[in-house]
Design a protein around this motif. Structure first.
Motif, short mmCIF file in Angstrom:
data_model
loop_
_atom_site.label_atom_id
_atom_site.label_comp_id
_atom_site.label_asym_id
_atom_site.label_seq_id
_atom_site.Cartn_x
_atom_site.Cartn_y
_atom_site.Cartn_z
N UNK A 123 9.54 -13.09 -17.02
CA UNK A 123 8.66 -14.19 -17.42
C UNK A 123 7.36 -14.07 -16.63
N UNK A 124 6.25 -14.12 -17.34
CA UNK A 124 4.93 -14.09 -16.69
C UNK A 124 4.21 -15.41 -16.96
N UNK A 125 3.37 -15.80 -16.02
CA UNK A 125 2.55 -17.00 -16.17
C UNK A 125 1.08 -16.62 -15.95
N UNK A 126 0.44 -16.06 -16.95
CA UNK A 126 -0.97 -15.67 -16.79
C UNK A 126 -1.84 -16.90 -16.52
N UNK A 127 -2.80 -16.75 -15.62
CA UNK A 127 -3.68 -17.88 -15.31
C UNK A 127 -5.00 -17.38 -14.77
N UNK A 136 2.69 -18.89 -20.89
CA UNK A 136 3.93 -18.27 -20.44
C UNK A 136 4.27 -17.12 -21.37
N UNK A 137 4.63 -15.98 -20.79
CA UNK A 137 5.05 -14.82 -21.57
C UNK A 137 6.48 -14.47 -21.21
N UNK A 157 32.13 -18.44 -24.89
CA UNK A 157 31.04 -19.09 -24.15
C UNK A 157 29.69 -18.54 -24.59
N UNK A 158 28.63 -19.32 -24.48
CA UNK A 158 27.29 -18.77 -24.69
C UNK A 158 26.98 -17.73 -23.62
N UNK A 159 25.90 -17.00 -23.80
CA UNK A 159 25.51 -16.01 -22.81
C UNK A 159 25.26 -16.68 -21.46
N UNK A 160 25.67 -16.00 -20.41
CA UNK A 160 25.50 -16.54 -19.06
C UNK A 160 24.09 -16.18 -18.58
N UNK A 161 23.31 -17.19 -18.26
CA UNK A 161 21.95 -17.00 -17.77
C UNK A 161 21.94 -17.12 -16.25
N UNK A 162 21.49 -16.05 -15.57
CA UNK A 162 21.48 -16.02 -14.11
C UNK A 162 20.08 -15.70 -13.60
N UNK A 163 19.77 -16.22 -12.40
CA UNK A 163 18.49 -15.97 -11.76
C UNK A 163 18.78 -15.22 -10.45
N UNK A 164 18.72 -13.88 -10.49
CA UNK A 164 19.21 -13.09 -9.35
C UNK A 164 18.43 -13.25 -8.06
N UNK A 165 17.15 -13.66 -8.13
CA UNK A 165 16.39 -13.87 -6.90
C UNK A 165 16.84 -15.12 -6.15
N UNK A 166 17.41 -16.06 -6.88
CA UNK A 166 17.96 -17.26 -6.24
C UNK A 166 16.93 -18.29 -5.84
N UNK A 167 15.67 -18.09 -6.17
CA UNK A 167 14.62 -19.06 -5.86
C UNK A 167 13.38 -18.69 -6.66
N UNK A 168 12.34 -19.50 -6.54
CA UNK A 168 11.10 -19.23 -7.27
C UNK A 168 10.12 -18.48 -6.38
N UNK A 169 9.31 -17.61 -6.99
CA UNK A 169 8.28 -16.86 -6.27
C UNK A 169 6.97 -16.98 -7.05
N UNK A 170 5.93 -16.35 -6.50
CA UNK A 170 4.64 -16.40 -7.19
C UNK A 170 4.49 -15.29 -8.23
N UNK A 171 5.50 -14.47 -8.41
CA UNK A 171 5.47 -13.44 -9.44
C UNK A 171 4.71 -12.18 -9.08
#
Length: 493
Positions: A219-223, A250-251, A183-197
């Motif tokens: 991942x950073x989203x400079x703005x 995006x970084x 299988x390809x690498x398993x990509x997981x998002x441990x926070x389970x939702x989106x935040x403002x970073x």
């Protein structure tokens, strides 16, 4: 003038300086200096009405001032943003067309890759996987048209947040795919939702239970003018704002691999904490106990037009750890709290508490409110209400007391409680309860409105309103109670 150097103290002590005097002021002494006209708030009773079920008092952590889900630029503000949007409208149209073309191309490639493939339990054959590379720039949810087909073809691991069996299956699937080199690498998002970073919220343990090394990626989203985080802003507005920017940054940064300790036998919780600490340090942000449950509370408060929806977040990861209640249960408690008509600051006063629970001003109701009012200022927050309700519900004798309370009310032995029977029992706690007040209280227990309360409805009502168990205290601990009741009394005492 004296010639001072950098090593000399700015102020030298003088021999004539008087010695320091330390005064100790005790609360008991200061209280006697208050005006004789001051009267204590009657709604701040400190007596614990739940000692009979094993409660040793309530402690509530201070509210968090952090909001992980707040977007810094939810509205279009400033002349610069307005001009930029107008200029970028033609660009936005082109971007929208390109987005549609990419989506269509990914959908076609996916349909071809899936054509005739039925063995979805094993990895996708290489030639089919190569076709799927076209879809690497499409990201969304499985339920959305077109995109859902693409997501399914990527062999996403599905999980129902609120189903323990589903979570267990997801962990097994993670372990199966992570342990297999096909299988390809398993990509997981441990926070389970989106935040403002700006903070790192609690991690779900699914990625750490299998006990394999993990590769943290941040991942950073400079703005400057537009915050790209998906928080308190609709998806449509977020996409419109992104399409009408000159550019979006995006970084992506790969951190050192984190491996479990003790020959892959490290506790998953500790493994998750080490990983989250590494990520938080790299992002230079604080860690909180917020979770997806807080987003549910925030969304509920926003839907019901509360002035400060963020004040209803309670750091659900900590609540779940302390009391083992689910996010859905917390949302139900929020429904009850909001029915008390909280003020603009999110606080409920004694009179509104009484109205919602169909009680009258009396010693018991003051004790109930005082139990929640840990600050003793005459009002309660949702966090205090939730902690107090969960604390009572999770006492060792709560469930036994609920069942015994029903038995004490059911004097006829019909496995049903009438309004008269409930009233006779409640009057042991509030002697001057009149018929109308009994009727109002009975309506809380009579969930189906048929004029009687079954045992299931009675127990369900007390799980939803655990504070009401205090109304049955006299019949549960009375010396002349039944043999079963006496057993409960002996266990409590």
């Amino acid at each position: 003038m004296a010639n001072h150097d950098l090593e000399s103290p700015l102020l030298s002590s003088q021999p004539s300086d008087p010695p320091h005097i330390i005064l100790n002021v005790h609360d008991s002494d200061s209280s006697t200096q208050q005006s004789n006209n001051h009267k204590p708030n009657p709604n701040t009773s400190s007596r614990n009405p739940f000692e009979f079920i094993g409660s040793d008092g309530l402690s509530v952590p201070a509210p968090s001032t952090l909001d992980p889900f707040r977007n810094d630029t939810p509205n279009i503000e400033g002349l610069y943003e307005l001009i930029k949007i107008v200029i970028c409208l033609p660009i936005a149209i082109v971007r929208l067309v390109l987005f549609g073309v990419c989506l269509a191309a990914g959908y076609v490639a996916t349909k071809i890759a899936l054509l005739g493939w039925k063995d979805k339990h094993n990895p996708m054959p290489k030639w089919r996987s190569r076709l799927m590379w076209v879809t690497r720039g499409s990201e969304s949810h499985d339920s959305m048209p077109f995109v859902g087909t693409i997501i399914r073809a990527m062999q996403v691991i599905y999980v129902n947040r609120f189903s323990p069996s589903s979570r267990k299956l997801a962990v097994n699937e993670i372990k199966r795919k992570a342990s297999c080199g096909r299988f390809p690498r398993v990509l997981l998002f441990p926070e389970g939702t989106t935040t403002n970073g700006k903070v790192l919220i609690s991690f779900q343990l699914g990625a750490f239970i299998p006990g394999y090394a993990v590769q943290p990626v941040i991942v950073r989203y400079p703005h400057v003018h537009f915050d790209q985080s998906w928080g308190n802003v609709s998806l449509g507005m977020l996409m419109f704002r992104m399409f009408t920017q000159f550019h979006n940054f995006m970084e992506v940064e790969y951190l050192p691999i984190v491996s479990p300790l003790d020959n892959c036998k490290e506790n998953p919780s500790h493994f998750a904490k080490r990983t989250s600490h590494a990520i938080a340090s790299a992002l230079n942000v604080v860690q909180t106990n917020h979770s997806y449950g807080d987003l549910m509370l925030l969304t509920k408060a926003s839907e019901l037009k509360q002035e400060k929806p963020s004040s209803y977040m309670v750091e659900m990861a900590k609540v779940e750890s302390l009391f083992h209640i689910s996010s859905l249960e917390a949302v139900n408690f929020l429904d009850k709290f909001l029915s008390m008509n909280p003020d603009a600051s999110g606080r409920v006063k004694f009179i509104d508490f009484l109205r919602t629970f169909r009680l009258r001003t009396c010693t018991l109701s003051e004790e109930l409110f005082g139990f929640l009012d840990v600050e003793k200022n005459g009002s309660i927050t949702f966090k205090q209400f939730l902690y107090g309700s969960a604390h009572v519900m999770k006492r060792p004798l709560f469930q036994q007391s609920c069942e015994l309370a029903f038995a004490q009310c059911d004097t006829r032995g019909h496995n049903q409680i009438s309004e008269q029977e409930l009233g006779d029992t409640i009057r042991h706690a509030i002697p001057d309860f009149d018929e109308d007040e009994i009727h109002e209280l009975f309506s809380i227990f009579d969930m189906d409105g048929d004029g009687s309360v079954s045992k299931d409805n009675f127990l369900c009502c007390l799980r939803r309103n655990p504070l009401l168990i205090a109304l049955f205290k006299p019949c549960l601990v009375h010396k002349d109670s039944s043999q079963v009741g006496q057993g409960i009394l002996e266990e409590i005492v």
